[in-house]
Motif scaffolding. Structure first.
Motif, PDB file in Angstrom:
ATOM      1  N   LEU A  73       3.757   6.089 -11.651  1.00  0.00           N
ATOM      2  CA  LEU A  73       4.219   5.637 -10.124  1.00  0.00           C
ATOM      3  C   LEU A  73       4.581   6.164  -9.743  1.00  0.00           C
ATOM      4  O   LEU A  73       4.067   6.702  -8.211  1.00  0.00           O
ATOM      5  CB  LEU A  73       5.368   4.408 -10.170  1.00  0.00           C
ATOM      6  N   THR A  74       4.945   8.209 -10.174  1.00  0.00           N
ATOM      7  CA  THR A  74       4.558   9.240  -9.349  1.00  0.00           C
ATOM      8  C   THR A  74       4.146  10.392  -9.141  1.00  0.00           C
ATOM      9  O   THR A  74       4.153  11.050  -8.365  1.00  0.00           O
ATOM     10  CB  THR A  74       6.061   9.875  -9.859  1.00  0.00           C
ATOM     11  N   THR A  75       2.759   9.369  -9.692  1.00  0.00           N
ATOM     12  CA  THR A  75       1.628  10.509  -9.350  1.00  0.00           C
ATOM     13  C   THR A  75       0.765  10.305  -9.128  1.00  0.00           C
ATOM     14  O   THR A  75      -0.849  10.216  -8.586  1.00  0.00           O
ATOM     15  CB  THR A  75       1.304  11.267 -10.868  1.00  0.00           C
ATOM     16  N   LEU A  76       0.112   8.370  -7.783  1.00  0.00           N
ATOM     17  CA  LEU A  76      -0.326   7.604  -7.837  1.00  0.00           C
ATOM     18  C   LEU A  76      -0.692   8.316  -6.363  1.00  0.00           C
ATOM     19  O   LEU A  76       0.241   9.108  -5.333  1.00  0.00           O
ATOM     20  CB  LEU A  76      -0.043   6.688  -7.663  1.00  0.00           C
ATOM     21  N   ALA A  77      -1.981   7.967  -5.820  1.00  0.00           N
ATOM     22  CA  ALA A  77      -2.578   8.309  -4.423  1.00  0.00           C
ATOM     23  C   ALA A  77      -2.591   7.707  -3.339  1.00  0.00           C
ATOM     24  O   ALA A  77      -2.561   6.128  -4.132  1.00  0.00           O
ATOM     25  CB  ALA A  77      -4.797   8.671  -4.476  1.00  0.00           C
ATOM     26  N   GLU A  78      -2.647   8.311  -2.564  1.00  0.00           N
ATOM     27  CA  GLU A  78      -2.226   7.842  -1.350  1.00  0.00           C
ATOM     28  C   GLU A  78      -3.065   6.836  -0.816  1.00  0.00           C
ATOM     29  O   GLU A  78      -4.099   6.482  -1.353  1.00  0.00           O
ATOM     30  CB  GLU A  78      -2.324   8.497  -0.345  1.00  0.00           C
ATOM     31  N   GLY A  79      -2.849   5.708  -0.751  1.00  0.00           N
ATOM     32  CA  GLY A  79      -3.323   4.237  -0.634  1.00  0.00           C
ATOM     33  C   GLY A  79      -3.857   3.255  -1.563  1.00  0.00           C
ATOM     34  O   GLY A  79      -4.468   2.284  -1.533  1.00  0.00           O
ATOM     35  N   THR A  80      -3.242   3.617  -3.121  1.00  0.00           N
ATOM     36  CA  THR A  80      -3.423   2.973  -4.153  1.00  0.00           C
ATOM     37  C   THR A  80      -2.622   1.397  -3.909  1.00  0.00           C
ATOM     38  O   THR A  80      -1.623   1.428  -2.906  1.00  0.00           O
ATOM     39  CB  THR A  80      -2.059   3.788  -5.589  1.00  0.00           C
ATOM     40  N   LYS A  81      -2.755   0.034  -4.314  1.00  0.00           N
ATOM     41  CA  LYS A  81      -2.042  -0.672  -4.373  1.00  0.00           C
ATOM     42  C   LYS A  81      -1.158  -0.880  -5.418  1.00  0.00           C
ATOM     43  O   LYS A  81      -1.619  -0.309  -6.612  1.00  0.00           O
ATOM     44  CB  LYS A  81      -3.724  -2.201  -4.507  1.00  0.00           C
ATOM     45  N   LEU A  82      -0.537  -1.337  -4.618  1.00  0.00           N
ATOM     46  CA  LEU A  82       0.827  -1.977  -5.783  1.00  0.00           C
ATOM     47  C   LEU A  82       2.005  -3.615  -5.474  1.00  0.00           C
ATOM     48  O   LEU A  82       2.330  -3.692  -4.476  1.00  0.00           O
ATOM     49  CB  LEU A  82       2.375  -1.110  -5.721  1.00  0.00           C
ATOM     50  N   ASP A  83       1.360  -3.724  -6.964  1.00  0.00           N
ATOM     51  CA  ASP A  83       1.945  -5.345  -7.106  1.00  0.00           C
ATOM     52  C   ASP A  83       3.526  -5.698  -7.399  1.00  0.00           C
ATOM     53  O   ASP A  83       4.085  -4.694  -8.084  1.00  0.00           O
ATOM     54  CB  ASP A  83       1.349  -6.078  -8.009  1.00  0.00           C
ATOM     55  N   LEU A  84       4.427  -6.004  -5.884  1.00  0.00           N
ATOM     56  CA  LEU A  84       5.114  -6.466  -6.425  1.00  0.00           C
ATOM     57  C   LEU A  84       5.903  -7.990  -6.612  1.00  0.00           C
ATOM     58  O   LEU A  84       5.496  -8.205  -5.649  1.00  0.00           O
ATOM     59  CB  LEU A  84       6.130  -5.188  -5.211  1.00  0.00           C
ATOM     60  N   LEU A  85       6.463  -7.865  -7.287  1.00  0.00           N
ATOM     61  CA  LEU A  85       7.096  -9.690  -7.196  1.00  0.00           C
ATOM     62  C   LEU A  85       9.284  -8.368  -6.422  1.00  0.00           C
ATOM     63  O   LEU A  85       9.647  -7.483  -6.601  1.00  0.00           O
ATOM     64  CB  LEU A  85       8.085  -9.751  -8.741  1.00  0.00           C
ATOM     65  N   ILE A  86       9.123  -9.616  -5.549  1.00  0.00           N
ATOM     66  CA  ILE A  86      10.838  -9.043  -4.029  1.00  0.00           C
ATOM     67  C   ILE A  86      10.477 -10.046  -3.629  1.00  0.00           C
ATOM     68  O   ILE A  86       9.951 -11.348  -3.393  1.00  0.00           O
ATOM     69  CB  ILE A  86       9.715  -7.674  -3.549  1.00  0.00           C
ATOM     70  N   PRO A  87      12.000  -9.937  -3.282  1.00  0.00           N
ATOM     71  CA  PRO A  87      13.153  -9.345  -3.445  1.00  0.00           C
ATOM     72  C   PRO A  87      13.685 -10.022  -4.563  1.00  0.00           C
ATOM     73  O   PRO A  87      13.436 -11.481  -4.895  1.00  0.00           O
ATOM     74  CB  PRO A  87      13.596  -9.275  -2.383  1.00  0.00           C
ATOM     75  N   LEU A  88      14.227  -9.282  -5.439  1.00  0.00           N
ATOM     76  CA  LEU A  88      14.670  -9.653  -6.949  1.00  0.00           C
ATOM     77  C   LEU A  88      16.625  -9.299  -6.852  1.00  0.00           C
ATOM     78  O   LEU A  88      16.762  -8.681  -6.036  1.00  0.00           O
ATOM     79  CB  LEU A  88      14.701  -9.071  -8.014  1.00  0.00           C
ATOM     80  N   GLY A  89      17.676 -10.237  -7.848  1.00  0.00           N
ATOM     81  CA  GLY A  89      18.417 -10.191  -8.011  1.00  0.00           C
ATOM     82  C   GLY A  89      19.836 -10.362  -6.425  1.00  0.00           C
ATOM     83  O   GLY A  89      19.028 -11.067  -5.848  1.00  0.00           O
ATOM     84  N   ASN A  90      20.577  -9.903  -6.500  1.00  0.00           N
ATOM     85  CA  ASN A  90      22.052 -10.751  -5.451  1.00  0.00           C
ATOM     86  C   ASN A  90      21.938  -9.299  -5.145  1.00  0.00           C
ATOM     87  O   ASN A  90      21.228  -8.335  -4.584  1.00  0.00           O
ATOM     88  CB  ASN A  90      22.894 -11.524  -6.291  1.00  0.00           C
ATOM     89  N   VAL A  91      22.820  -9.567  -4.113  1.00  0.00           N
ATOM     90  CA  VAL A  91      23.447  -8.731  -2.835  1.00  0.00           C
ATOM     91  C   VAL A  91      24.483  -7.934  -2.811  1.00  0.00           C
ATOM     92  O   VAL A  91      26.061  -8.430  -3.522  1.00  0.00           O
ATOM     93  CB  VAL A  91      23.473  -9.164  -1.326  1.00  0.00           C
ATOM     94  N   PHE A  92      24.967  -6.834  -2.368  1.00  0.00           N
ATOM     95  CA  PHE A  92      27.120  -6.251  -2.500  1.00  0.00           C
ATOM     96  C   PHE A  92      27.004  -7.518  -1.145  1.00  0.00           C
ATOM     97  O   PHE A  92      26.305  -7.730  -0.039  1.00  0.00           O
ATOM     98  CB  PHE A  92      26.779  -4.846  -1.412  1.00  0.00           C
ATOM     99  N   SER A  93      28.006  -7.526  -1.561  1.00  0.00           N
ATOM    100  CA  SER A  93      28.816  -7.716  -0.291  1.00  0.00           C
ATOM    101  C   SER A  93      29.628  -7.575   0.924  1.00  0.00           C
ATOM    102  O   SER A  93      30.791  -6.351   0.411  1.00  0.00           O
ATOM    103  CB  SER A  93      30.321  -9.156  -0.935  1.00  0.00           C
ATOM    104  N   THR A 108       1.000  -1.341  -0.087  1.00  0.00           N
ATOM    105  CA  THR A 108       0.161   0.254   0.086  1.00  0.00           C
ATOM    106  C   THR A 108       1.084   1.491  -0.144  1.00  0.00           C
ATOM    107  O   THR A 108       2.064   1.466   0.362  1.00  0.00           O
ATOM    108  CB  THR A 108      -1.208  -0.390   1.302  1.00  0.00           C
ATOM    109  N   LEU A 109       0.536   2.417  -1.012  1.00  0.00           N
ATOM    110  CA  LEU A 109       1.311   3.198  -0.813  1.00  0.00           C
ATOM    111  C   LEU A 109       1.189   4.680   0.373  1.00  0.00           C
ATOM    112  O   LEU A 109       0.061   5.017   0.309  1.00  0.00           O
ATOM    113  CB  LEU A 109       0.677   3.810  -2.722  1.00  0.00           C
TER     114      LEU A 109
END
Length: 258
Positions: A84-104, A9-10
């Motif tokens: 994405l930067t003009t959405l109203a507060e409370g907007t639901k956003l679908d995320l694929l998370i988390p992706l990729g590798n990491v810093f060591s 939720t935003l």
């Protein structure tokens, strides 16, 4: 790490300047446990409204399991990011998370973090991780103007911040590679994310000085799971490699500089 498709939720959208926005998202309890995330990883965000087909890859700027909050730093550059930067507060956003590798982080005692543009986002998450390990990193930020160097006040709470601007408005006049600490500072590892030219220039100096360097590539990513092959990078000794699954973080010596 396990990957999830979750509805966040935003909470708020904060304009930071120069077309950059900080989105604060919250994961409701009914969505389950807050995923474990680490610096360097990213998410794939579905743009609401059906006007944009492909998800947008966004680096994780901050994640707090206690408050179930996620920060995303977004630069408004096209239709998807504009929505994405003009959405109203409370907007639901679908995320694929988390992706990729990491810093060591292991073994780094005197790190230098170098960020430019939205590449500052993973540097914040990384600086926070170092502080949690009792290390105050040096942080070098570059931008065309002072307005392009975002989150510097927040970063100053985590490390020692240095800046460069192309117009000389803030910090050293020039690029990040023009700052004296790039040549004279004592570091045992350098991390960088931002425009490709900036990262390659930082990597060259690091390699010349014999300092390990990790870069977070920002190749075009359409799927985030290695299916579309949009993000393939020709790595030294490894050939074509999917950045979204094998990266986005790589040792700089694997990146071709030509």
């Amino acid at each position: 790490m396990k990957k999830y498709s979750l509805q966040f939720t935003l909470l708020s959208t904060q304009e930071l300047g120069a077309g950059n926005y900080l989105l604060r998202l919250f994961l409701p309890q009914e969505q389950g446990k807050f995923p474990l995330m680490a610096p360097g990883q990213f998410v794939q965000v579905a743009v609401p409204g059906g006007m944009v087909l492909l998800r947008r890859p966004i680096s994780i700027c901050n994640a707090c399991r206690e408050s179930r909050e996620l920060w995303l730093l977004i630069g408004r550059v096209g239709r998807g990011t504009s929505i994405l930067t003009t959405l109203a507060e409370g907007t639901k956003l679908d995320l694929l998370i988390p992706l990729g590798n990491v810093f060591s982080l292991e073994g780094a005692q005197q790190p230098l973090l170098v960020g430019g543009g939205v590449g500052i986002a993973p540097m914040y998450f990384l600086a926070k991780a170092f502080r949690e390990h009792g290390i105050r990193p040096s942080i070098l930020l570059g931008g065309r103007t002072a307005a392009h160097i975002v989150l510097r006040e927040e970063l100053s709470l985590l490390g020692d911040v240095y800046c460069t601007t192309d117009n000389g408005e803030l910090g050293v006049h020039g690029r990040v590679t023009d700052h004296p600490i790039m040549r004279d500072g004592t570091f045992d590892r350098i991390y960088t994310c931002g425009p490709r030219g900036m990262m390659l220039a930082v990597a060259k100096i690091a390699e010349q000085r014999g300092i390990d360097c990790e870069v977070s590539l920002e190749n075009t990513m359409a799927c985030g799971i290695g299916a579309c092959l949009c993000c393939v990078e020709d790595l030294v000794g490894q050939g074509n490699t999917c950045v979204c699954t094998e990266g986005p973080v790589f040792n700089s010596r694997l990146i071709k500089k030509d």
